[in-house]
Design a protein around this motif. Structure first.
Motif, PDB file in Angstrom:
ATOM      1  N   PHE A  51       0.755  -1.106  -0.232  1.00 40.98           N
ATOM      2  CA  PHE A  51       0.025   0.088  -0.093  1.00 40.98           C
ATOM      3  C   PHE A  51       0.672   1.308  -0.038  1.00 40.98           C
ATOM      4  CE2 PHE A  51      -3.174  -2.917   2.304  1.00 40.98           C
ATOM      5  CZ  PHE A  51      -3.841  -3.353   1.154  1.00 40.98           C
ATOM      6  N   ASN A  52       1.970   1.104   0.093  1.00 44.40           N
ATOM      7  CA  ASN A  52       3.008   2.276   0.006  1.00 44.40           C
ATOM      8  C   ASN A  52       3.570   2.378  -1.214  1.00 44.40           C
ATOM      9  OD1 ASN A  52       2.987   3.309   2.597  1.00 44.40           O
ATOM     10  ND2 ASN A  52       4.325   1.533   3.268  1.00 44.40           N
ATOM     11  N   LEU A  53       3.226   1.572  -2.409  1.00 44.86           N
ATOM     12  CA  LEU A  53       3.785   1.615  -3.556  1.00 44.86           C
ATOM     13  C   LEU A  53       2.785   1.382  -4.523  1.00 44.86           C
ATOM     14  CD1 LEU A  53       6.814  -0.894  -2.863  1.00 44.86           C
ATOM     15  CD2 LEU A  53       7.007   1.713  -3.093  1.00 44.86           C
ATOM     16  N   LEU A  54       1.860   2.670  -4.820  1.00 47.69           N
ATOM     17  CA  LEU A  54       0.725   2.512  -5.877  1.00 47.69           C
ATOM     18  C   LEU A  54       0.717   3.579  -6.548  1.00 47.69           C
ATOM     19  CD1 LEU A  54      -1.907   1.898  -2.651  1.00 47.69           C
ATOM     20  CD2 LEU A  54      -1.048   0.231  -4.409  1.00 47.69           C
ATOM     21  N   GLY A  55       1.844   3.863  -7.054  1.00 44.89           N
ATOM     22  CA  GLY A  55       1.892   4.564  -8.357  1.00 44.89           C
ATOM     23  C   GLY A  55       1.441   6.436  -8.129  1.00 44.89           C
ATOM     24  N   ALA A  56       1.134   6.949  -9.005  1.00 41.16           N
ATOM     25  CA  ALA A  56       0.672   8.491  -8.944  1.00 41.16           C
ATOM     26  C   ALA A  56      -0.857   8.347  -8.387  1.00 41.16           C
ATOM     27  CB  ALA A  56       0.450   8.970 -10.330  1.00 41.16           C
ATOM     28  N   GLN A  57      -1.053   9.765  -7.465  1.00 38.87           N
ATOM     29  CA  GLN A  57      -2.166   9.752  -6.876  1.00 38.87           C
ATOM     30  C   GLN A  57      -3.136  10.283  -8.109  1.00 38.87           C
ATOM     31  OE1 GLN A  57      -2.557   9.464  -3.380  1.00 38.87           O
ATOM     32  NE2 GLN A  57      -0.843   8.263  -3.470  1.00 38.87           N
ATOM     33  N   ASP A  58      -4.314  10.076  -7.882  1.00 35.19           N
ATOM     34  CA  ASP A  58      -5.405  10.232  -8.827  1.00 35.19           C
ATOM     35  C   ASP A  58      -6.647  10.908  -7.793  1.00 35.19           C
ATOM     36  OD1 ASP A  58      -7.683  10.753 -10.629  1.00 35.19           O
ATOM     37  OD2 ASP A  58      -6.753   8.965 -11.901  1.00 35.19           O
ATOM     38  N   GLU A  59      -6.905  12.209  -7.982  1.00 30.21           N
ATOM     39  CA  GLU A  59      -8.310  12.552  -7.250  1.00 30.21           C
ATOM     40  C   GLU A  59      -9.570  11.926  -7.482  1.00 30.21           C
ATOM     41  OE1 GLU A  59      -9.035  16.421  -9.704  1.00 30.21           O
ATOM     42  OE2 GLU A  59      -8.232  16.875  -7.799  1.00 30.21           O
ATOM     43  N   ARG A  60      -9.503  11.423  -8.551  1.00 26.22           N
ATOM     44  CA  ARG A  60     -10.935  10.741  -8.846  1.00 26.22           C
ATOM     45  C   ARG A  60     -11.044   9.080  -8.450  1.00 26.22           C
ATOM     46  NH1 ARG A  60     -11.240  10.653 -15.392  1.00 26.22           N
ATOM     47  NH2 ARG A  60     -13.233   9.652 -14.799  1.00 26.22           N
ATOM     48  N   VAL A  61      -9.953   8.806  -7.640  1.00 20.22           N
ATOM     49  CA  VAL A  61     -10.172   7.424  -6.906  1.00 20.22           C
ATOM     50  C   VAL A  61     -10.929   7.863  -5.791  1.00 20.22           C
ATOM     51  CG1 VAL A  61      -8.925   5.777  -6.042  1.00 20.22           C
ATOM     52  CG2 VAL A  61      -8.058   6.666  -8.100  1.00 20.22           C
ATOM     53  N   ILE A  62     -12.200   7.386  -5.579  1.00 18.23           N
ATOM     54  CA  ILE A  62     -13.016   7.758  -4.323  1.00 18.23           C
ATOM     55  C   ILE A  62     -12.289   6.627  -3.298  1.00 18.23           C
ATOM     56  CG2 ILE A  62     -15.265   7.698  -3.638  1.00 18.23           C
ATOM     57  CD1 ILE A  62     -16.138   8.307  -6.223  1.00 18.23           C
ATOM     58  N   VAL A  63     -12.276   5.487  -3.560  1.00 16.54           N
ATOM     59  CA  VAL A  63     -11.926   4.256  -2.781  1.00 16.54           C
ATOM     60  C   VAL A  63     -10.702   3.576  -3.403  1.00 16.54           C
ATOM     61  CG1 VAL A  63     -12.654   2.114  -1.696  1.00 16.54           C
ATOM     62  CG2 VAL A  63     -14.357   3.980  -2.189  1.00 16.54           C
ATOM     63  N   LYS A  64      -9.590   3.673  -2.439  1.00 15.70           N
ATOM     64  CA  LYS A  64      -8.416   3.003  -2.963  1.00 15.70           C
ATOM     65  C   LYS A  64      -8.184   1.679  -2.312  1.00 15.70           C
ATOM     66  CE  LYS A  64      -5.398   6.204  -0.450  1.00 15.70           C
ATOM     67  NZ  LYS A  64      -4.191   7.071  -0.291  1.00 15.70           N
ATOM     68  N   SER A  65      -7.090   1.188  -2.531  1.00 19.61           N
ATOM     69  CA  SER A  65      -6.529  -0.194  -1.800  1.00 19.61           C
ATOM     70  C   SER A  65      -6.472   0.100  -0.459  1.00 19.61           C
ATOM     71  CB  SER A  65      -5.401  -0.693  -2.385  1.00 19.61           C
ATOM     72  OG  SER A  65      -5.485  -0.915  -3.923  1.00 19.61           O
ATOM     73  N   GLY A  66      -6.692  -0.886   0.362  1.00 21.68           N
ATOM     74  CA  GLY A  66      -6.615  -1.029   1.606  1.00 21.68           C
ATOM     75  C   GLY A  66      -6.838  -2.370   2.434  1.00 21.68           C
ATOM     76  N   VAL A  67      -6.439  -2.369   3.592  1.00 20.49           N
ATOM     77  CA  VAL A  67      -6.869  -3.727   4.275  1.00 20.49           C
ATOM     78  C   VAL A  67      -8.436  -4.008   4.062  1.00 20.49           C
ATOM     79  CG1 VAL A  67      -6.701  -5.252   6.391  1.00 20.49           C
ATOM     80  CG2 VAL A  67      -4.714  -3.900   5.456  1.00 20.49           C
ATOM     81  N   GLY A  68      -8.870  -5.200   3.616  1.00 17.68           N
ATOM     82  CA  GLY A  68     -10.389  -5.377   3.826  1.00 17.68           C
ATOM     83  C   GLY A  68     -11.178  -4.804   2.642  1.00 17.68           C
ATOM     84  N   ILE A  69     -10.356  -4.027   1.763  1.00 21.75           N
ATOM     85  CA  ILE A  69     -11.024  -3.347   0.733  1.00 21.75           C
ATOM     86  C   ILE A  69     -10.904  -3.929  -0.637  1.00 21.75           C
ATOM     87  CG2 ILE A  69     -11.292  -1.285  -0.374  1.00 21.75           C
ATOM     88  CD1 ILE A  69     -10.349   0.254   1.970  1.00 21.75           C
ATOM     89  N   ASP A  70     -11.721  -4.587  -0.979  1.00 21.14           N
ATOM     90  CA  ASP A  70     -11.716  -5.725  -2.136  1.00 21.14           C
ATOM     91  C   ASP A  70     -11.711  -5.173  -3.548  1.00 21.14           C
ATOM     92  OD1 ASP A  70     -11.094  -7.718  -0.709  1.00 21.14           O
ATOM     93  OD2 ASP A  70     -12.894  -8.197  -0.193  1.00 21.14           O
ATOM     94  N   ALA A  71     -12.289  -3.748  -3.692  1.00 20.42           N
ATOM     95  CA  ALA A  71     -12.370  -3.310  -4.947  1.00 20.42           C
ATOM     96  C   ALA A  71     -11.897  -1.518  -4.781  1.00 20.42           C
ATOM     97  CB  ALA A  71     -13.693  -3.281  -5.628  1.00 20.42           C
ATOM     98  N   ALA A  72     -11.989  -0.921  -6.107  1.00 24.41           N
ATOM     99  CA  ALA A  72     -11.489   0.224  -6.116  1.00 24.41           C
ATOM    100  C   ALA A  72     -12.798   0.976  -6.663  1.00 24.41           C
ATOM    101  CB  ALA A  72     -10.361   0.835  -7.036  1.00 24.41           C
ATOM    102  N   ALA A  73     -13.111   2.323  -6.350  1.00 20.21           N
ATOM    103  CA  ALA A  73     -14.025   3.129  -6.977  1.00 20.21           C
ATOM    104  C   ALA A  73     -13.620   4.549  -7.641  1.00 20.21           C
ATOM    105  CB  ALA A  73     -15.299   3.421  -5.694  1.00 20.21           C
ATOM    106  N   ILE A  74     -13.824   4.441  -8.640  1.00 19.61           N
ATOM    107  CA  ILE A  74     -13.426   5.634  -9.580  1.00 19.61           C
ATOM    108  C   ILE A  74     -14.694   6.706 -10.037  1.00 19.61           C
ATOM    109  CG2 ILE A  74     -11.958   6.323 -11.453  1.00 19.61           C
ATOM    110  CD1 ILE A  74     -10.762   3.549 -11.471  1.00 19.61           C
ATOM    111  N   ASP A  75     -14.485   7.899  -9.812  1.00 24.03           N
ATOM    112  CA  ASP A  75     -15.368   8.967 -10.240  1.00 24.03           C
ATOM    113  C   ASP A  75     -15.593   9.062 -11.669  1.00 24.03           C
ATOM    114  OD1 ASP A  75     -17.104  11.090 -10.345  1.00 24.03           O
ATOM    115  OD2 ASP A  75     -16.089  12.267  -8.757  1.00 24.03           O
TER     116      ASP A  75
END
Length: 329
Positions: free
Chosen positions: A16-40
């Motif tokens: 989770f410390n090596l996830l490339g560029a930041q993108d403000e459109r990513v509403i939900v990003k990777s994390g423990v217990g988070i199985d999907a990403a959400a993009i605006d």
């Protein structure tokens, strides 16, 4: 490391410390217990999830579609588009590939999902096929459910029960041995647990009524699912063993192989964090569709309290180090 999911502390330290560029459109990003990403995407949100099928050989095309669709549906999104990477062992023939594709085609068609791309190859070093899938879905922004959205005091609802996928895998992979021990009828019933794998219907029902979070427990079973959901929200939990549905088939197979059904891979189960005032309505609506559902616990403010009540005693519910299914392979 042991087989199965990489431990959360290692994910936190490295992944989770090596996830490339930041993108403000990513509403939900990777994390423990988070199985999907959400993009605006404006009025709608694109939900994306990726999972491999590594613990089963039979029906892996079916599992690939449904396991990934489940992750997307827990965000309140309807699964729409699928990409598959199919890795075949060197001794595989065309029939193996055909069976995988036919399974994926039928399963995707049933859910209204289009298979839009991917990659297929014969891979050195494999002893069984592996399918890695990515599912994309879409939901209106106001209906998005966040997997880390559980709140202290929320009721925990479990659908179907413990060890759903594991029951089907064990019955299929150990079929000959189990038929000699339990007979044909129980083994056939256990194999048909495959038909319970999808949680799309109940997830969309719960979304319409109103929930704070949803999660489909996979590796590590519902025991790991409780931890993942609580960790994502920074909460603790209390669950009650005698409220957790465990099917007769699951109990017998787990007893025979000395497995813990709570830590057995459980795609097909859905964990829902619901406001107390909506919990009974959600359970009733899901049961109306012929799907079992039960209130099995609650989320707690203290993130250090993660317990199960069994035989009248409250004891810590430890996070499984690995899934019980790996004991058989």
């Amino acid at each position: 490391m042991l087989p199965g999911k990489v431990p959360p502390e290692i994910l936190e330290k490295i992944v989770f410390n090596l996830l490339g560029a930041q993108d403000e459109r990513v509403i939900v990003k990777s994390g423990v217990g988070i199985d999907a990403a959400a993009i605006d995407f404006g009025e709608t949100v694109l939900v994306a999830s990726s999972d491999p099928i590594t613990g089963a050989e039979k029906h892996i095309g079916f599992y690939a579609i449904n396991v990934n669709a489940n992750d997307v549906a827990t965000f309140g999104a309807r699964p729409r588009w699928f990409l598959a990477t199919i890795l075949l062992p060197e001794n595989a023939d065309e029939d193996v590939l055909r069976e995988i594709m036919e399974d994926m085609h039928k399963s995707a068609e049933k859910l209204g999902v289009s298979i839009v791309g991917g990659h297929t190859e014969v891979t050195i070093g494999l002893n069984r096929p592996i399918v890695i899938g990515t599912m994309l879905g879409e939901v209106k922004k106001e209906k998005l459910v966040r997997s880390n959205g559980a709140k202290a005091g929320d009721v925990i609802i479990l659908t179907k029960g413990a060890g759903i996928e594991g029951t089907s895998i064990i019955a299929s992979e150990k079929e000959e041995e189990l038929r000699e021990v339990f007979g044909d009828e129980l083994v056939e019933r256990a194999k048909r647990f495959l038909e319970k794998i999808s949680v799309v219907k109940e997830a969309l029902i719960a979304t319409e009524i109103g929930v704070h979070a949803m999660h489909d427990p996979t590796e590590g079973g519902i025991a790991n699912g409780f931890h993942e959901m609580a960790d994502a929200a920074g909460l603790g939990f209390r669950v009650y063993y005698d409220r957790i549905p465990i099917a007769e088939e699951t109990k017998k197979l787990c007893e025979y192989f000395n497995l813990d059904p709570l830590a057995l891979i459980s795609s097909g189960s859905l964990l829902i964090a619901a406001p107390p005032e909506k919990a009974e309505e959600i359970v009733k609506a899901i049961k109306k569709e012929g799907i079992e559902a039960a209130i099995v616990g609650e989320f707690l403010e203290d993130k250090n309290v993660k317990v199960i009540v069994r035989d009248g005693k409250e004891v810590p519910l430890k996070r499984p180090e690995t899934d019980e299914i790996w004991k058989l392979f």
